[in-house]
Scaffold this motif. Structure first.
Motif, PDB file in Angstrom:
ATOM      1  N   GLY A  57       0.838  -1.200   0.000  1.00 26.79           N
ATOM      2  CA  GLY A  57       0.000   0.000   0.000  1.00 26.79           C
ATOM      3  C   GLY A  57       0.866   1.241   0.000  1.00 26.79           C
ATOM      4  N   SER A  58       0.284   2.343  -0.484  1.00 28.46           N
ATOM      5  CA  SER A  58       1.025   3.614  -0.468  1.00 28.46           C
ATOM      6  C   SER A  58       0.114   4.758  -0.048  1.00 28.46           C
ATOM      7  N   LEU A 102      -2.081   6.720   3.266  1.00 25.49           N
ATOM      8  CA  LEU A 102      -1.655   7.351   4.517  1.00 25.49           C
ATOM      9  C   LEU A 102      -1.085   6.320   5.499  1.00 25.49           C
ATOM     10  N   ALA A 103      -1.719   5.151   5.579  1.00 22.35           N
ATOM     11  CA  ALA A 103      -1.293   4.134   6.551  1.00 22.35           C
ATOM     12  C   ALA A 103       0.123   3.658   6.238  1.00 22.35           C
ATOM     13  N   ALA A 142      -0.271  -0.877  -5.690  1.00 20.76           N
ATOM     14  CA  ALA A 142      -0.955  -1.027  -6.971  1.00 20.76           C
ATOM     15  C   ALA A 142      -0.992   0.293  -7.733  1.00 20.76           C
ATOM     16  N   ASP A 143      -0.890   1.410  -7.006  1.00 19.38           N
ATOM     17  CA  ASP A 143      -0.893   2.719  -7.680  1.00 19.38           C
ATOM     18  C   ASP A 143       0.541   3.209  -7.856  1.00 19.38           C
ATOM     19  N   LYS A 177      -5.800  12.170   1.291  1.00 21.07           N
ATOM     20  CA  LYS A 177      -7.063  11.749   0.678  1.00 21.07           C
ATOM     21  C   LYS A 177      -8.244  12.676   1.004  1.00 21.07           C
ATOM     22  N   VAL A 206      -0.036  -6.997  -5.411  1.00 21.04           N
ATOM     23  CA  VAL A 206       0.272  -8.219  -4.657  1.00 21.04           C
ATOM     24  C   VAL A 206      -0.907  -9.158  -4.835  1.00 21.04           C
ATOM     25  N   ALA A 216      -1.391  -2.469   4.433  1.00 18.32           N
ATOM     26  CA  ALA A 216      -2.026  -1.139   4.492  1.00 18.32           C
ATOM     27  C   ALA A 216      -2.832  -0.982   3.211  1.00 18.32           C
ATOM     28  N   LEU A 217      -3.768  -1.917   3.056  1.00 20.60           N
ATOM     29  CA  LEU A 217      -4.433  -2.161   1.770  1.00 20.60           C
ATOM     30  C   LEU A 217      -5.645  -1.293   1.501  1.00 20.60           C
ATOM     31  N   ASP A 240      -7.592   1.618   6.655  1.00 16.71           N
ATOM     32  CA  ASP A 240      -8.958   1.260   6.250  1.00 16.71           C
ATOM     33  C   ASP A 240      -9.187  -0.237   6.095  1.00 16.71           C
ATOM     34  N   PRO A 250     -12.305   4.052   9.457  1.00 19.48           N
ATOM     35  CA  PRO A 250     -11.748   4.560   8.198  1.00 19.48           C
ATOM     36  C   PRO A 250     -11.551   6.077   8.200  1.00 19.48           C
ATOM     37  N   TYR A 251     -10.720   6.544   9.107  1.00 23.05           N
ATOM     38  CA  TYR A 251     -10.463   7.981   9.240  1.00 23.05           C
ATOM     39  C   TYR A 251      -8.969   8.225   9.444  1.00 23.05           C
ATOM     40  N   VAL A 252      -8.594   9.486   9.291  1.00 21.60           N
ATOM     41  CA  VAL A 252      -7.189   9.853   9.370  1.00 21.60           C
ATOM     42  C   VAL A 252      -6.595   9.656  10.773  1.00 21.60           C
ATOM     43  N   LYS A 274     -16.443  17.993   6.145  1.00 24.46           N
ATOM     44  CA  LYS A 274     -15.999  19.145   5.363  1.00 24.46           C
ATOM     45  C   LYS A 274     -17.143  19.690   4.500  1.00 24.46           C
TER      46      LYS A 274
HETATM   47  C1  LIG Z   1     -13.155  11.540  -0.458  1.00 25.85           C
HETATM   48  C2  LIG Z   1     -12.664  11.180   0.912  1.00 25.85           C
HETATM   49  C3  LIG Z   1     -12.588  12.153   1.895  1.00 25.85           C
HETATM   50  C4  LIG Z   1     -12.158  11.823   3.180  1.00 25.85           C
HETATM   51  N1  LIG Z   1     -12.124  12.800   4.133  1.00 25.85           N
HETATM   52  C5  LIG Z   1     -11.714  12.483   5.392  1.00 25.85           C
HETATM   53  C6  LIG Z   1     -11.653  13.478   6.412  1.00 25.85           C
HETATM   54  O1  LIG Z   1     -12.002  14.639   6.192  1.00 25.85           O
HETATM   55  N2  LIG Z   1     -11.230  13.124   7.659  1.00 25.85           N
HETATM   56  C7  LIG Z   1     -10.858  11.835   7.938  1.00 25.85           C
HETATM   57  O2  LIG Z   1     -10.482  11.550   9.074  1.00 25.85           O
HETATM   58  N3  LIG Z   1     -10.895  10.853   6.990  1.00 25.85           N
HETATM   59  C8  LIG Z   1     -11.303  11.158   5.728  1.00 25.85           C
HETATM   60  N4  LIG Z   1     -11.326  10.175   4.764  1.00 25.85           N
HETATM   61  C9  LIG Z   1     -10.833   8.828   5.107  1.00 25.85           C
HETATM   62  C10 LIG Z   1      -9.276   8.761   5.075  1.00 25.85           C
HETATM   63  O3  LIG Z   1      -8.793   9.497   3.985  1.00 25.85           O
HETATM   64  C11 LIG Z   1      -8.858   7.293   5.002  1.00 25.85           C
HETATM   65  O4  LIG Z   1      -9.268   6.666   6.204  1.00 25.85           O
HETATM   66  C12 LIG Z   1      -7.339   7.080   4.827  1.00 25.85           C
HETATM   67  O5  LIG Z   1      -6.812   7.888   3.814  1.00 25.85           O
HETATM   68  C13 LIG Z   1      -7.081   5.591   4.532  1.00 25.85           C
HETATM   69  O6  LIG Z   1      -5.723   5.375   4.266  1.00 25.85           O
HETATM   70  P1  LIG Z   1      -5.178   3.878   3.973  1.00 25.85           P
HETATM   71  O7  LIG Z   1      -3.723   4.045   3.771  1.00 25.85           O
HETATM   72  O8  LIG Z   1      -5.674   2.955   5.016  1.00 25.85           O
HETATM   73  O9  LIG Z   1      -5.890   3.415   2.631  1.00 25.85           O
HETATM   74  P2  LIG Z   1      -5.675   3.883   1.084  1.00 25.85           P
HETATM   75  O10 LIG Z   1      -5.332   5.327   1.002  1.00 25.85           O
HETATM   76  O11 LIG Z   1      -6.912   3.439   0.373  1.00 25.85           O
HETATM   77  O12 LIG Z   1      -4.437   3.053   0.592  1.00 25.85           O
HETATM   78  C14 LIG Z   1      -4.524   1.710   0.202  1.00 25.85           C
HETATM   79  C15 LIG Z   1      -3.312   1.367  -0.623  1.00 25.85           C
HETATM   80  O13 LIG Z   1      -3.254  -0.047  -0.808  1.00 25.85           O
HETATM   81  C16 LIG Z   1      -2.915  -0.318  -2.159  1.00 25.85           C
HETATM   82  N5  LIG Z   1      -3.358  -1.685  -2.468  1.00 25.85           N
HETATM   83  C17 LIG Z   1      -4.561  -2.254  -2.213  1.00 25.85           C
HETATM   84  N6  LIG Z   1      -4.561  -3.538  -2.599  1.00 25.85           N
HETATM   85  C18 LIG Z   1      -3.320  -3.795  -3.090  1.00 25.85           C
HETATM   86  C19 LIG Z   1      -2.692  -4.955  -3.630  1.00 25.85           C
HETATM   87  N7  LIG Z   1      -3.314  -6.128  -3.731  1.00 25.85           N
HETATM   88  N8  LIG Z   1      -1.401  -4.854  -4.040  1.00 25.85           N
HETATM   89  C20 LIG Z   1      -0.720  -3.680  -3.936  1.00 25.85           C
HETATM   90  N9  LIG Z   1      -1.281  -2.560  -3.416  1.00 25.85           N
HETATM   91  C21 LIG Z   1      -2.551  -2.622  -3.000  1.00 25.85           C
HETATM   92  C22 LIG Z   1      -3.588   0.802  -2.931  1.00 25.85           C
HETATM   93  O14 LIG Z   1      -3.036   0.937  -4.214  1.00 25.85           O
HETATM   94  C23 LIG Z   1      -3.285   1.976  -2.011  1.00 25.85           C
HETATM   95  O15 LIG Z   1      -2.002   2.481  -2.259  1.00 25.85           O
HETATM   96  C24 LIG Z   1     -11.774  10.488   3.468  1.00 25.85           C
HETATM   97  C25 LIG Z   1     -11.864   9.494   2.483  1.00 25.85           C
HETATM   98  C26 LIG Z   1     -12.296   9.846   1.208  1.00 25.85           C
HETATM   99  C27 LIG Z   1     -12.389   8.780   0.142  1.00 25.85           C
END
Ligand SMILES: Cc1cc2nc3c(=O)[nH]c(=O)nc-3n(C[C@H](O)[C@H](O)[C@H](O)COP(=O)(O)OP(=O)(O)OC[C@H]3O[C@@H](n4cnc5c(N)ncnc54)[C@H](O)[C@@H]3O)c2cc1C
Length: 341
Positions: free
Chosen positions: A9-10, A12-13, A40-41, A48, A86, A111-112, A281, A296-298, A329
């Motif tokens: 994953g790439s 926030l997590a 994957a990206d 986000k 993956v 961190a998927l 998430d 699912p929050y920051v 927001k």
């Molecule tokens: C429009 C929007 C607005 C938001 N606003 C807020 C806010 O105001 N406040 C707040 O607290 N939260 C907010 N959130 C939620 C917050 O942004 C998310 O909880 C947080 O960004 C999740 O991060 P993450 O790293 O867990 O997941 P993601 O950012 O989804 O990262 C997942 C990563 O895993 C990779 N991946 C997945 N499967 C595979 C695989 N099989 N192989 C390789 N890579 C893979 C993806 O390519 C990606 O890089 C918002 C969400 C959205 C969509």
């Protein structure tokens, strides 16, 4: 050679875990642990939450990138394997299988993220229903908006649906929001606050359709004709689905890890395999309030990444979530929702 930590994953997590680990290593003058980050990206770092307030600020998708992938990989001393999926984790052999080869790991961090839930919609325009859960998705949506006023139908009056409704309206578009619930943000706030939000957004060009759902979407004269379950018909240029996210658990499930709504972790962010961790998430924090907690929050990501980095640096550290209010927001009527925990 030292076997690396592999992070999948790439978002926030992933990047927060890397940053926190590198900070700890620098503070304690530890040797840097080798890290391979597979995503994957393309790996660019962006916040986000900016996806749902970029239109009003006239920010393009490219302007939302705060650190390009190559730059963050270099400064954090990470081997980045971008645009790579993956497809299997062999937990026994400690190997991840990707479409660009296999990687051994000492410890693995999942961190998927999560994927948008798709609700069934009939009709020949069903394939045109968009969702925005990544910068790539936003780039597609932004291109279709095309810089000219559009009418956008949003499925879902939850947090993301309401934020996009406000942002689109401020960006010069008109919006119809459709939701089976009786009011906006029904699962999160009281009725008076919902009504206040709805009445502040209406004059900006947001029309609300509650107690119903989109049944069909048909192409019609370069536009889309929507049929709602209550028999109403609407015309729109674009449809945005914002009905929720489902944690990405399939990889973990196939690897034999315990999953439920998310990848189940303990307070050390450890999955049912002691060498594999999960956060963000995709994770389900089974230890919080004694009930299923997908957060699912920051803020939960920030707390979890700090604890996990400490564990990866050799000091097992449980995550402690404080109260974490979420700010909706919607500048027309800003709302803060009490902590999800
Ligand atoms: C429009 C929007 C607005 C938001 N606003 C807020 C806010 O105001 N406040 C707040 O607290 N939260 C907010 N959130 C939620 C917050 O942004 C998310 O909880 C947080 O960004 C999740 O991060 P993450 O790293 O867990 O997941 P993601 O950012 O989804 O990262 C997942 C990563 O895993 C990779 N991946 C997945 N499967 C595979 C695989 N099989 N192989 C390789 N890579 C893979 C993806 O390519 C990606 O890089 C918002 C969400 C959205 C969509």
């Amino acid at each position: 050679m030292t076997v690396p930590i592999v992070i999948i994953g790439s978002g926030l997590a992933a990047w927060s875990t890397v940053r926190e680990l590198r900070k700890l290593e620098a503070l304690s003058s530890m040797a840097l642990q080798p890290i391979i980050l597979v995503c994957a990206d393309n790996g660019d770092f962006y916040a986000k939450p900016t996806l749902s307030n970029a239109l009003a600020q006239r920010r393009t998708p490219a302007q939302l990138i705060t650190t390009p992938a190559a730059k963050i990989a270099e400064t954090q001393n990470v081997t980045l394997i971008a645009n790579t999926c993956v497809h299997k984790i062999d937990a026994q052999a400690r190997v991840v299988h990707t479409d660009k080869g296999n990687f051994n790991y000492d410890r693995l961090v999942m961190a998927l993220g999560a994927s948008p839930i798709r609700v069934p919609v009939a009709g020949d325009a069903a394939q045109e229903v968009l969702s925005v859960n990544s910068l790539t998705d936003f780039a597609v949506f932004h291109a279709k908006l095309d810089g000219t006023p559009k009418h956008v139908a949003i499925m879902g009056a939850g947090l993301i649906g309401c934020e996009f409704a406000n942002d689109l309206a401020l960006g010069g578009h008109t919006v119809s929001v459709i939701d089976p619930a009786p009011r906006a943000l029904a699962a999160l706030i009281d009725e008076d606050t919902s009504l206040a939000l709805q009445s502040k957004l209406a004059p900006l060009g947001v029309t609300w359709h509650f107690g119903t759902a989109v049944e069909a979407a048909q192409k019609h004269e370069n536009r889309i004709r929507l049929t709602l379950a209550n028999g109403e018909m609407l015309k729109a240029d674009l449809i945005l689905s914002a009905v929720g996210l489902r944690p990405n658990v399939q990889l973990a499930k196939d690897a034999g890890l315990t999953t439920d709504r998310g990848v189940v972790v303990d307070e050390f962010l450890q999955t049912s395999d002691s060498a594999i961790f999960a956060l963000g998430d995709c994770a389900q924090y089974g230890f919080v309030s004694g009930k299923i907690q997908v957060l699912p929050y920051v803020m939960p990501v920030m707390h979890a990444s700090r604890a996990l980095a400490s564990t990866l640096a050799g000091k097992p550290t449980p995550v402690r979530f404080p109260a974490m209010p979420v700010r909706v927001k919607t500048p027309a009527h800003p709302i803060t929702v009490a902590s999800p925990v």
